[in-house]
Design an enzyme around this catalytic site. Structure first.
Site, PDB file in Angstrom:
ATOM      1  N   PRO A 223      -6.438  -9.079  -1.106  1.00  0.00           N
ATOM      2  CA  PRO A 223      -7.171  -8.065  -0.354  1.00  0.00           C
ATOM      3  C   PRO A 223      -8.515  -8.514   0.205  1.00  0.00           C
ATOM      4  O   PRO A 223      -9.165  -7.746   0.895  1.00  0.00           O
ATOM      5  CB  PRO A 223      -7.369  -6.948  -1.382  1.00  0.00           C
ATOM      6  CG  PRO A 223      -7.287  -7.620  -2.702  1.00  0.00           C
ATOM      7  CD  PRO A 223      -6.442  -8.843  -2.553  1.00  0.00           C
ATOM      8  N   ASP A 246      -3.573 -12.731  10.447  1.00  0.00           N
ATOM      9  CA  ASP A 246      -3.910 -11.460  11.078  1.00  0.00           C
ATOM     10  C   ASP A 246      -5.343 -11.060  10.777  1.00  0.00           C
ATOM     11  O   ASP A 246      -6.052 -11.687  10.039  1.00  0.00           O
ATOM     12  CB  ASP A 246      -3.111 -10.243  10.621  1.00  0.00           C
ATOM     13  CG  ASP A 246      -1.891 -10.454   9.857  1.00  0.00           C
ATOM     14  OD1 ASP A 246      -1.860  -9.984   8.737  1.00  0.00           O
ATOM     15  OD2 ASP A 246      -0.966 -11.041  10.440  1.00  0.00           O
ATOM     16  N   LYS A 268      -3.429  -8.036  14.127  1.00  0.00           N
ATOM     17  CA  LYS A 268      -2.759  -6.762  14.277  1.00  0.00           C
ATOM     18  C   LYS A 268      -3.794  -5.702  14.048  1.00  0.00           C
ATOM     19  O   LYS A 268      -4.429  -5.667  13.012  1.00  0.00           O
ATOM     20  CB  LYS A 268      -1.702  -6.617  13.205  1.00  0.00           C
ATOM     21  CG  LYS A 268      -0.430  -7.286  13.537  1.00  0.00           C
ATOM     22  CD  LYS A 268       0.575  -6.816  12.551  1.00  0.00           C
ATOM     23  CE  LYS A 268       1.885  -7.523  12.736  1.00  0.00           C
ATOM     24  NZ  LYS A 268       2.733  -7.245  11.591  1.00  0.00           N
ATOM     25  N   GLY A 299      -2.562 -10.563   4.727  1.00  0.00           N
ATOM     26  CA  GLY A 299      -3.403  -9.824   3.789  1.00  0.00           C
ATOM     27  C   GLY A 299      -2.543  -9.263   2.662  1.00  0.00           C
ATOM     28  O   GLY A 299      -1.382  -8.905   2.870  1.00  0.00           O
ATOM     29  N   GLY A 300      -3.091  -9.205   1.462  1.00  0.00           N
ATOM     30  CA  GLY A 300      -2.377  -8.595   0.332  1.00  0.00           C
ATOM     31  C   GLY A 300      -1.146  -9.387  -0.044  1.00  0.00           C
ATOM     32  O   GLY A 300      -1.186 -10.607  -0.182  1.00  0.00           O
ATOM     33  N   ASP A 301      -0.041  -8.674  -0.203  1.00  0.00           N
ATOM     34  CA  ASP A 301       1.232  -9.308  -0.551  1.00  0.00           C
ATOM     35  C   ASP A 301       2.140  -9.249   0.676  1.00  0.00           C
ATOM     36  O   ASP A 301       2.205  -8.216   1.339  1.00  0.00           O
ATOM     37  CB  ASP A 301       1.870  -8.534  -1.721  1.00  0.00           C
ATOM     38  CG  ASP A 301       3.178  -9.168  -2.137  1.00  0.00           C
ATOM     39  OD1 ASP A 301       3.157  -9.970  -3.091  1.00  0.00           O
ATOM     40  OD2 ASP A 301       4.218  -8.883  -1.502  1.00  0.00           O
ATOM     41  N   ILE A 304       4.736  -6.331   0.779  1.00  0.00           N
ATOM     42  CA  ILE A 304       4.346  -4.928   0.649  1.00  0.00           C
ATOM     43  C   ILE A 304       3.705  -4.496   1.958  1.00  0.00           C
ATOM     44  O   ILE A 304       2.597  -4.928   2.297  1.00  0.00           O
ATOM     45  CB  ILE A 304       3.406  -4.710  -0.554  1.00  0.00           C
ATOM     46  CG1 ILE A 304       4.187  -5.048  -1.826  1.00  0.00           C
ATOM     47  CG2 ILE A 304       2.890  -3.270  -0.591  1.00  0.00           C
ATOM     48  CD1 ILE A 304       3.470  -4.789  -3.112  1.00  0.00           C
ATOM     49  N   THR A 329      -1.700  -7.247  -3.966  1.00  0.00           N
ATOM     50  CA  THR A 329      -1.634  -6.228  -2.930  1.00  0.00           C
ATOM     51  C   THR A 329      -2.880  -5.345  -2.978  1.00  0.00           C
ATOM     52  O   THR A 329      -3.566  -5.255  -4.011  1.00  0.00           O
ATOM     53  CB  THR A 329      -0.347  -5.400  -3.085  1.00  0.00           C
ATOM     54  OG1 THR A 329      -0.210  -4.554  -1.951  1.00  0.00           O
ATOM     55  CG2 THR A 329      -0.360  -4.555  -4.355  1.00  0.00           C
ATOM     56  N   ALA A 330      -3.169  -4.698  -1.830  1.00  0.00           N
ATOM     57  CA  ALA A 330      -4.385  -3.881  -1.729  1.00  0.00           C
ATOM     58  C   ALA A 330      -4.460  -2.864  -2.865  1.00  0.00           C
ATOM     59  O   ALA A 330      -5.538  -2.619  -3.414  1.00  0.00           O
ATOM     60  CB  ALA A 330      -4.427  -3.180  -0.373  1.00  0.00           C
ATOM     61  N   MET A 382      -2.471   2.264   5.088  1.00  0.00           N
ATOM     62  CA  MET A 382      -2.536   2.605   6.523  1.00  0.00           C
ATOM     63  C   MET A 382      -2.701   4.104   6.740  1.00  0.00           C
ATOM     64  O   MET A 382      -2.108   4.659   7.660  1.00  0.00           O
ATOM     65  CB  MET A 382      -1.276   2.104   7.251  1.00  0.00           C
ATOM     66  CG  MET A 382      -1.177   0.595   7.293  1.00  0.00           C
ATOM     67  SD  MET A 382       0.391   0.002   7.939  1.00  0.00           S
ATOM     68  CE  MET A 382       1.412   0.044   6.480  1.00  0.00           C
ATOM     69  N   GLY A 411     -11.758  -3.000   0.217  1.00  0.00           N
ATOM     70  CA  GLY A 411     -11.739  -3.241  -1.224  1.00  0.00           C
ATOM     71  C   GLY A 411     -11.819  -4.713  -1.568  1.00  0.00           C
ATOM     72  O   GLY A 411     -11.281  -5.550  -0.849  1.00  0.00           O
TER      73      GLY A 411
HETATM   74  N1  SAH Z   1       0.480  -6.496   2.818  1.00  0.00           N
HETATM   75  C1  SAH Z   1      -0.746  -5.780   2.599  1.00  0.00           C
HETATM   76  C2  SAH Z   1      -0.750  -4.434   3.276  1.00  0.00           C
HETATM   77  C3  SAH Z   1      -0.658  -4.479   4.757  1.00  0.00           C
HETATM   78  S1  SAH Z   1      -0.717  -2.899   5.491  1.00  0.00           S
HETATM   79  C4  SAH Z   1      -0.987  -5.635   1.100  1.00  0.00           C
HETATM   80  O1  SAH Z   1      -0.110  -5.941   0.299  1.00  0.00           O
HETATM   81  O2  SAH Z   1      -2.097  -5.237   0.735  1.00  0.00           O
HETATM   82  C5  SAH Z   1      -2.401  -2.744   5.889  1.00  0.00           C
HETATM   83  C6  SAH Z   1      -3.065  -1.702   5.017  1.00  0.00           C
HETATM   84  O3  SAH Z   1      -3.349  -2.258   3.744  1.00  0.00           O
HETATM   85  C7  SAH Z   1      -4.406  -1.235   5.507  1.00  0.00           C
HETATM   86  O4  SAH Z   1      -4.258  -0.237   6.488  1.00  0.00           O
HETATM   87  C8  SAH Z   1      -5.015  -0.686   4.250  1.00  0.00           C
HETATM   88  O5  SAH Z   1      -4.481   0.586   3.942  1.00  0.00           O
HETATM   89  C9  SAH Z   1      -4.488  -1.627   3.204  1.00  0.00           C
HETATM   90  N2  SAH Z   1      -5.460  -2.683   2.874  1.00  0.00           N
HETATM   91  C10 SAH Z   1      -5.294  -4.005   2.980  1.00  0.00           C
HETATM   92  N3  SAH Z   1      -6.375  -4.666   2.530  1.00  0.00           N
HETATM   93  C11 SAH Z   1      -7.243  -3.731   2.121  1.00  0.00           C
HETATM   94  C12 SAH Z   1      -8.551  -3.781   1.556  1.00  0.00           C
HETATM   95  N4  SAH Z   1      -9.169  -4.929   1.314  1.00  0.00           N
HETATM   96  N5  SAH Z   1      -9.146  -2.601   1.235  1.00  0.00           N
HETATM   97  C13 SAH Z   1      -8.531  -1.436   1.472  1.00  0.00           C
HETATM   98  N6  SAH Z   1      -7.305  -1.340   2.006  1.00  0.00           N
HETATM   99  C14 SAH Z   1      -6.672  -2.459   2.327  1.00  0.00           C
END
Ligand code: SAH
Length: 460
Positions: A223, A246, A268, A299-301, A304, A329-330, A382, A411
Site C-alpha cells: 500500500p 500504475d 490508472k 499497488g497492494g496485492d 485483489i 493489500t490495502a 475504490m 494508508g
Molecule cells: N490491488 C490493490 C487494490 C487496487 S484497487 C490492493 O490490493 O490494495 C485501488 C483501491 O485500493 C483504491 O481506490 C483504494 O480504495 C485502495 N487503496 C490502495 N492503496 C491504498 C492506500 N495506500 N490507502 C488507502 N487505500 C488504498
C-alpha cells in the site's frame, strides 16, 4: 533529494605522485594505503618514522612543507600532528588545484577517505561525510563479518570470465547471465575453491544465453510504505529490464527499482485509464516476447481488485513464463497502520472485501443483504466517490445510523489520514476534509477498537 557533501569516486593512483605531509604514525597509516594503490608517495617532514621511510614506493624529503612541494602532484594528504601546519598545507593545495585530505579534518579536506572493506578487487567504501566515523566503522564491522572472505576470489573469477565473454555476448545478455550465475551454484563453487566446477556452471549458462526467453513478474508493491515490500518483490524489482507501473505505486517504492530499468507509466486514474487494460496486456506480451524481464508492479496485492488475473491469462495464452508475487493489500496495510483490527472475537467474525466502483449507469451493484449485517467488517476499495451512496445503502439495508466506520486515506504513507465517524456522519466529514488520495472505507464495530486500544499512534 538530499545534498551530497562529497561525491564518491575511486581514483586510479598507479604510478601517480602523491604528496604526504607528516612523518609520524598517522602518516605511516596513510602511506600504507596509498602504496597499496601503487602511488608514488613523496613524504615531506623534518623527521620521518623509520617504517614509513622504508616503504616501497616512498621517497622522503627531510624538511618542512613548502608550497613548491605540491608541484606536479595529483593528491596531497596532510597528516602532521600540528593543526596549523595541516591547514597551511590545505590552503596551499587548494591554491595549487591539488586535491587535499587533512586527516581528521573533513572541513578543510577537498576529499576524504572512507572506511574500507577489502575483498580485492572488490572494495566497499563507507562514508558518513565525516559526521559519524564511529557509525561508519560499526557498519564496516558488520559487513566484515557477513561478507565471505572469498568474495574477492568471486570478483576475480567474474572479472577474468568477463574479458572472455565481452566480445561474444551483448551487454544485456551478459548482465542476465551474471545474475543467473550469482543466483546459481557458481558462487558457492568459487567460495570452496573449485574453479573448475564454477567454470562448468558458467559454460552451461553461456550455452543457454543465445536464446533468451523473457518473463513477466507480476508483483504486489503493497500500500505504499516501502518497508512492507516482500524480499522477493525487492529482488525482482532489482533485476528487471523494464517496469510497468500504475499511479498507486508510491514514488518511494519506484525508487527501489533497478536504476537502469526502463520505466513505463500505465497509470490508472478513475475515469481516465491512461492506457487501456487491453493495451497493457498486449505490451506485457510484446516486451516479454522480445526477451525482456518485465516487472508489472501493482499497488497492494495483484490479485485483489488488481486485474492481475486478466494479465496473466493473456501471458498464459502466449506461453510466456510469469511469476506472481503477493503484496500486502490495502485492507491489511491500512487497518494495521490505522490501528483497526479487521476481525475481533467480540465484534467481527467475518471480513468482506468489496469494490465501491459504480457501474457505467452510476449505480452500485453490491449484495447488500450480505453486507449490511452486524458481526462483520466490510472493507470497501475504490469507494471514495461513491461514499455517500455507500453509507446510505448500508443504513437502508438495516445497519443503524450510528454504526462506526472509518476512511483511511493514503494508508501506510507519511501522508496517511484516518477519518472516523458513523454511517450517518462520515460522508460529510470526508467531504469537508476534501480528500483526494487513495482511500479505503472500513465499516464495522472493529473501528471502535482504534480509540480503545490506541495501539498505533493515530496519524490524525
Ligand atoms: N490491488 C490493490 C487494490 C487496487 S484497487 C490492493 O490490493 O490494495 C485501488 C483501491 O485500493 C483504491 O481506490 C483504494 O480504495 C485502495 N487503496 C490502495 N492503496 C491504498 C492506500 N495506500 N490507502 C488507502 N487505500 C488504498
Amino acid at each position: 533529494m538530499s545534498f551530497w557533501p562529497y561525491f564518491p569516486v575511486f581514483v586510479r593512483l598507479q604510478d601517480q605522485p602523491v604528496l604526504l605531509v607528516g612523518g609520524g604514525e598517522v602518516a605511516l597509516r596513510k602511506a600504507r594505503l596509498l602504496v597499496r594503490a601503487g602511488a608514488r608517495v613523496r613524504v615531506v617532514a623534518p623527521e620521518v618514522h623509520a617504517e614509513l621511510a622504508a616503504l616501497q614506493g616512498v621517497e622522503v624529503i627531510g624538511q618542512g612543507f613548502e608550497p613548491a612541494h605540491l608541484e606536479g602532484m595529483r593528491l596531497c594528504v596532510a597528516a602532521t600532528d600540528d593543526m596549523a601546519v595541516n591547514r597551511a598545507v590545505a590552503a596551499a593545495a587548494e591554491t595549487a588545484g591539488v586535491w587535499v585530505n587533512v586527516v581528521d579534518d573533513p572541513r578543510h579536506s577537498r576529499f576524504i577517505t572512507p572506511a574500507i572493506i577489502d575483498r580485492s578487487p572488490l572494495l566497499i567504501a563507507i562514508s558518513s561525510a565525516g559526521s559519524a566515523p564511529v557509525l561508519a566503522r560499526r557498519l564496516r564491522e558488520q559487513l566484515e563479518t557477513t561478507l565471505p572472505a572469498t568474495l574477492g576470489a568471486l570478483a576475480r573469477f567474474m572479472g577474468e570470465a568477463r574479458a572472455r565473454l565481452k566480445p561474444k555476448l551483448g551487454v544485456d545478455v551478459r548482465r542476465r547471465l551474471w545474475e543467473r550465475f550469482l543466483d546459481g551454484r557458481g558462487p558457492e563453487a568459487v567460495h570452496r575453491g573449485d574453479l573448475t566446477a564454477a567454470g562448468a556452471v558458467l559454460d552451461a549458462l553461456v550455452a543457454e544465453a543465445d536464446s533468451p526467453t523473457g518473463e513477466v513478474y507480476l508483483v504486489g508493491a503493497g500500500p505504499g510504505d516501502p518497508d512492507l515490500l516482500t524480499f522477493r518483490a525487492l529482488r525482482l524489482m532489482q533485476q528487471c529490464d523494464v517496469v510497468l507501473y500504475d499511479r498507486l505505486v508510491a514514488p518511494a517504492i519506484l525508487d527501489l527499482v533497478r536504476r537502469d530499468a526502463e520505466r513505463i507509466f500505465v497509470g490508472k486514474k478513475k475515469h481516465q485509464h491512461t492506457v487501456p487494460q487491453d493495451e497493457i496486456n498486449a505490451e506485457l506480451v510484446r516486451l516479454a516476447s522480445a526477451g525482456k524481464r518485465v516487472l508489472r508492479l501493482k499497488g497492494g496485492d495483484p490479485f485483489i481488485f488488481g486485474r492481475g488475473g486478466e494479465e496473466i491469462e493473456r501471458l498464459a495464452d502466449h506461453g510466456i513464463p510469469f511469476q506472481v508475487v503477493p503484496g500486502i493489500t490495502a485492507a491489511s496495510g491500512c487497518a494495521a497502520y490505522a490501528g483497526i483490527p479487521l476481525t475481533h472475537r467480540d465484534y467481527a467474525q467475518t471480513c468482506i472485501f468489496v469494490t465501491g466502483h459504480a457501474r457505467a449507469d452510476g449505480a452500485l451493484s453490491l449484495p447488500w443483504p450480505t453486507l449490511a449485517r452486524p458481526g462483520q467488517t466490510v472493507v470497501v476499495y475504490m469507494g471514495l466517490s461513491t461514499l455517500p451512496m455507500l453509507c446510505a445503502a448500508f443504513i437502508a439495508h438495516g445497519l443503524p445510523d450510528d454504526w462506526p466506520c472509518a476512511l483511511v486515506v493514503e494508508g501506510t504513507q507519511p501522508t496517511q489520514q484516518v477519518i472516523t465517524g458513523t454511517l450517518a456522519t462520515l460522508a460529510a466529514k470526508v467531504a469537508s476534509a476534501e480528500v483526494t488520495g487513495a482511500s479505503l472505507l472500513i465499516v464495522g464495530e472493529v473501528v471502535y477498537l482504534r480509540e480503545r486500544l490506541k495501539w498505533v499512534k493515530p496519524a490524525v
